[in-house]
Design a protein around this motif. Structure first.
Motif, short mmCIF file in Angstrom:
data_model
loop_
_atom_site.label_atom_id
_atom_site.label_comp_id
_atom_site.label_asym_id
_atom_site.label_seq_id
_atom_site.Cartn_x
_atom_site.Cartn_y
_atom_site.Cartn_z
N GLY A 1 0.79 -1.20 0.15
CA GLY A 1 -0.08 0.02 0.12
C GLY A 1 0.94 1.23 0.09
O GLY A 1 0.24 2.40 0.02
N LEU A 2 2.07 1.20 0.02
CA LEU A 2 2.95 2.22 -0.09
C LEU A 2 2.90 3.06 -1.33
O LEU A 2 2.82 2.25 -2.71
CB LEU A 2 4.54 1.91 0.22
CG LEU A 2 5.34 2.88 0.87
CD1 LEU A 2 5.00 3.40 2.17
CD2 LEU A 2 6.77 2.07 0.97
N GLU A 3 2.80 4.34 -1.43
CA GLU A 3 2.52 5.10 -2.71
C GLU A 3 3.91 4.60 -3.75
O GLU A 3 4.78 4.73 -3.39
CB GLU A 3 2.67 6.55 -2.53
CG GLU A 3 1.28 7.01 -1.68
CD GLU A 3 1.69 6.89 -0.22
OE1 GLU A 3 2.76 6.19 0.16
OE2 GLU A 3 1.11 7.61 0.48
N ALA B 1 -0.52 -1.65 -5.16
CA ALA B 1 -1.61 -2.26 -5.53
C ALA B 1 -2.16 -3.15 -4.10
O ALA B 1 -3.11 -3.62 -4.26
CB ALA B 1 -1.41 -3.12 -6.77
N LEU B 2 -1.08 -3.36 -3.17
CA LEU B 2 -1.60 -4.35 -2.20
C LEU B 2 -2.33 -3.38 -1.35
O LEU B 2 -2.00 -2.50 -0.92
CB LEU B 2 -0.58 -4.80 -1.45
CG LEU B 2 0.48 -5.80 -2.35
CD1 LEU B 2 1.73 -6.37 -1.56
CD2 LEU B 2 -0.24 -6.98 -3.10
N THR B 3 -3.30 -4.15 -0.37
CA THR B 3 -3.87 -3.46 0.53
C THR B 3 -3.12 -3.50 1.76
O THR B 3 -2.98 -4.57 2.00
CB THR B 3 -5.35 -4.26 0.53
OG1 THR B 3 -5.84 -4.93 -0.31
CG2 THR B 3 -6.27 -3.61 1.61
N PRO B 4 -3.11 -2.62 2.14
CA PRO B 4 -2.15 -2.43 3.43
C PRO B 4 -2.92 -3.15 4.51
O PRO B 4 -4.02 -3.12 4.83
CB PRO B 4 -2.00 -0.71 3.70
CG PRO B 4 -3.14 -0.21 2.86
CD PRO B 4 -3.69 -0.98 1.98
N LYS B 5 -1.98 -3.89 5.52
CA LYS B 5 -2.56 -4.28 6.63
C LYS B 5 -2.26 -3.27 7.87
O LYS B 5 -1.16 -2.55 7.86
CB LYS B 5 -1.54 -5.46 6.94
CG LYS B 5 -1.78 -6.01 8.54
CD LYS B 5 -0.63 -7.30 8.63
CE LYS B 5 -0.73 -7.64 9.83
NZ LYS B 5 0.31 -6.99 11.06
N ILE B 6 -3.40 -2.68 8.26
CA ILE B 6 -3.23 -1.82 9.29
C ILE B 6 -2.70 -2.17 10.34
O ILE B 6 -3.14 -3.41 11.30
CB ILE B 6 -4.74 -1.31 9.82
CG1 ILE B 6 -5.38 -0.31 8.41
CG2 ILE B 6 -4.78 -0.11 10.70
CD1 ILE B 6 -4.41 0.83 7.87
N GLN B 7 -1.54 -1.46 10.75
CA GLN B 7 -0.74 -1.78 12.04
C GLN B 7 -1.51 -1.38 13.13
O GLN B 7 -1.58 -0.26 13.44
CB GLN B 7 0.76 -1.29 11.85
CG GLN B 7 1.36 -1.35 10.55
CD GLN B 7 1.86 -2.72 10.36
OE1 GLN B 7 2.34 -3.36 11.24
NE2 GLN B 7 2.27 -3.25 9.03
#
Lengths: 513, 222
Positions: free
Chosen positions: B54-56, B105-111
């Motif tokens: 999810g990083l730009e 393109a990946l969905t970030p895992k919310i930390q």
């Protein structure tokens, strides 16, 4: 952990919290010295001279007593009719001239950088000249000239300011209607000796009347409603706010020091004979801005201002609290400024009418009031230090935190009719080096504070973004592009000369506070 | 200390290479990265490796190029930066661009924050970037909204126009670590690191370590 046991822990915590709050309450109660026997202040504070005192009408301030003298008019009159350009007429005008604007709709920004100009609307059978920004233009009227008068305009749908003063002195802004103009309605910035009177303002998302970094100001007979802040005296000195009607704003009348501005003090302010009623509007200030931190239901808010005297105001129906006296440390959305004294000292609350305040206090206030075994909000609340403050007739009000206030040695401010100057101030002499500073103080600091979010990003952030690149700033402010979703657009500064723009940019990169 | 960290690095490296095949959304390019940044690019606290999912895209491209050119990871005290510099030295431009695209393109895992709530404050921690004392998201909020939000946004989502990445996908430890790096001059002091320099200047406006912890605590509430 099971659901029930979780709930028990939570209950436990609530109880604990309550006990703690009560303990604090006892402590506060113990520590509070009853200050009522101490007489505070100089009995002659508002009695300027014996000669004045002897005149019969001197004990009242009703009617318009404050004026700025203008030279007798012998200039030319430039008339602007519907369909013509006001700016074109201003460009034609010379110092001492009057621009008369007939009823009609004018879609423009008018910029006045000459001295001694009077911009006057002509109202015919209830038809006003209207300045309409169509939600596209930023500012309606910008002036930097001295001895400027603007009157009789209806100003609506601008995105930035209705009337903004940029370091102009001896100004008169009166009898205007300012409706839904975005950030500030009437905003004299860095001016000395000025009057704001008989204006009606509504729908402003910051302060309707914002007196910023000014001296010797008279704000009277205005009606402000449905704004985030009604009247705001900020980083200014020697101001009287009287006979205004502030209702249904988020906060009615504010006296502030905003940290991060180049001028660091607010003192000698009289607030008298105002109606401050039902200021319970939902806060619609820009997220993170200072005014967004004002709790709705706030009548009068004093933050870090000194020598502020309140007399004869009617303060009712403000659901959080009638009067809040606080410091920078307790304010939301503020970072401290080491050079600004953060406390509200020498506050004097003379006789005022207050009732029905505090029907729905915000949680923080509610928690404090619990310590007084009350679940109403107060008429007057003080959090944070406030030295040498005083009050009269304290027993009339529901209060918090003012037990140690002394009893005021004076009971009236009417001896001081105005802080306007006997003689208009001379125009500033501007050297080349001062040009950048003046532009920064007079224009940029209206929206950019050093390390606090005002309207625009903090100056500190801009310094990081444009390190050693003043030309980059000039390019941006000449033709700004929208960069941030949670900020409004920056209005173009292309009306300023290239020279002023680069001077302002350099000053902005160098300023240290 | 330094030695210890490098050892962990290699041990985990070996341990993970075996299970590489399962990184499904990601192409082979990513395999080396997964060693530290995790199979799903979720980041790894133990190795101080940030989340990449999810990083730009533009941010990843810039940082990878910076590492490659030695604009980032240029200080010997910045152990993890040095590791990264080594790890990306051989990536081609094409690889960098396609990696950045895949990761974005990946969905970030919310930390989940480790140190945000008062309840969790008493949990002992070994990581030097984790405070044992309390953090105050409320006071962090003031810093965040006045200064940080001007570029990273009031919701911490980042702002491409200002070259500022989103912050919410990162762990609190990583954020604290980087803020300290910026303010100590371990990051953002290379003359060619224009945006790093901007951030370094802002990081230095936080007066002390407590302010860093507070501001990160606030970011984790966003």
């Amino acid at each position: 952990m099971s659901q029930t046991s979780k709930r028990t822990t939570r209950n436990w915590k609530t109880y604990l919290l309550m006990i703690v709050i009560f303990a604090i309450g006892l402590l506060v109660g113990k520590m509070n010295i009853d200050g009522s026997a101490t007489i505070v202040g100089d009995a002659n504070r508002y009695q300027k001279s014996a000669a004045l005192e002897s005149t019969a009408d001197n004990n009242v301030s009703f009617g318009s007593v404050a004026t700025i003298k203008r030279r007798p008019f012998n200039g030319q009159v430039h008339t602007v009719n519907d369909g013509e350009s006001i700016q074109a007429a201003v460009n034609q005008a010379k110092a001492g001239d009057m621009v008369k604007v007939m009823p009609g709709v004018y879609k423009e920004t008018v910029y006045i950088d000459k001295d001694d100009i009077t911009l006057t609307g002509v109202i015919v059978k209830g038809e006003w000249p209207v300045l309409d920004g169509e939600k596209k233009l930023n500012d309606a009227i910008l002036y930097s000239g001295n001895n400027f008068t603007v009157e009789n305009f209806k100003i609506t749908h601008y995105k930035g300011n209705g009337v903004m003063g940029q370091a102009g002195n001896n100004f008169i802004i009166r009898n205007n209607m300012i409706i839904d103009t975005g950030v500030y309605g009437i905003f004299p910035e860095f001016g000395k000796n000025g009057i704001v009177e008989y204006n009606v303002l509504t729908g402003i998302e910051d302060a309707a009347i914002y007196v910023g970094m000014c001296d010797n100001i008279h704000v009277a007979h205005n009606q402000v409603f449905g704004n985030v802040a009604g009247i705001e005296i900020e980083n200014s000195r020697h101001a009287i706010v009287e006979n205004n009607f502030a209702h249904n704003n988020t906060g009615g009348i504010l006296v502030f020091i905003t940290p991060g501005l180049p001028i660091k003090t607010t003192y000698d302010v009289i607030i008298r004979d105002n109606f401050v009623i039902d200021n319970n509007h939902e806060n619609f200030g820009a997220p993170g801005s200072i005014v967004a931190g004002i709790p709705k239901g706030t009548g009068i808010l004093i933050m870090a201002g000194d020598e502020v005297t309140l007399q004869n105001n009617v303060i009712t129906g403000n659901n959080n609290a009638g009067i809040i006296i606080t410091d920078h440390g307790h304010a939301a959305n503020l970072t401290l400024d080491p050079e600004a004294e953060p406390n509200s000292d020498k506050i004097a609350i003379l006789d005022n009418v207050m009732y029905n305040n505090g029907n729905e206090p915000v949680n923080e206030v509610k928690a404090l009031m619990l310590t007084k075994l009350s679940n109403r909000g107060p008429d007057i609340i003080r959090v944070g230090e406030s030295k040498e403050s005083c009050i009269l007739n304290r027993e009339k009000y529901l209060t918090f935190g003012i037990d140690e206030f002394g009893t005021c040695a004076f009971d009236s401010t009417y001896g001081t009719k105005t802080y306007l100057l006997e003689k208009p101030v001379e125009p500033r002499k501007i050297t080349a080096e001062e040009r950048g500073k003046l532009a920064y103080y007079g224009i940029c600091a209206g929206c950019h504070a050093y390390n606090v979010k005002m309207v625009g990003p903090p100056t500190q952030v801009i310094q990081a973004l444009y390190m050693e690149n003043p030309q980059g700033i000039v390019d941006y402010i000449t033709n700004p592009v929208k960069k941030r979703d949670d900020y409004p657009e920056m209005p173009p500064q292309n009306y300023l000369s290239e020279e002023v723009r680069i001077a302002a940019a350099k000053y902005m990169l160098d300023v240290k506070k | 200390m330094k030695l210890l960290k490098s050892i962990t690095f290699f041990v985990v490296y070996l341990g993970l290479t075996v299970s590489m095949a399962s990184a499904e959304e990601l192409t082979n390019n990513y395999q080396t990265c997964a060693v530290c940044h995790g199979e799903k690019a979720e980041g790894n606290e133990m190795l101080s490796a940030p989340a990449l999912a999810g990083l730009e895209e533009w941010y990843t491209v810039r940082q990878l190029n910076n590492f490659k050119k030695g604009i980032r990871g240029d200080k010997s005290e910045d152990i993890f930066g040095l590791q990264m510099k080594g790890a990306v030295a051989n990536l081609t431009d094409i690889q960098i661009n396609s990696l950045a695209k895949e990761l974005a393109a990946l969905t970030p895992k919310i930390q989940t924050p480790e140190i945000q709530t008062p309840e969790s404050q008493n949990t002992e921690s070994q990581n030097p970037d984790t405070p044992a004392n309390s953090t105050n998201a409320e006071s962090g909020k003031k810093y965040y909204l006045s200064n940080c939000a001007a570029c990273h946004g009031s919701k911490g989502r980042g702002n491409k126009q200002l070259n500022s990445p989103g912050l919410t996908i990162q762990s609190d430890r990583y954020l604290i670590h980087q803020l300290k790096n910026f303010s100590a001059g371990l990051r953002g002091s290379h003359p060619q690191d224009k945006y790093g320099k901007q951030m370094a200047m802002m990081a230095k406006t936080l007066p002390d370590e407590q302010a860093i912890l507070d501001v990160v605590a606030y970011i984790k509430t966003l």
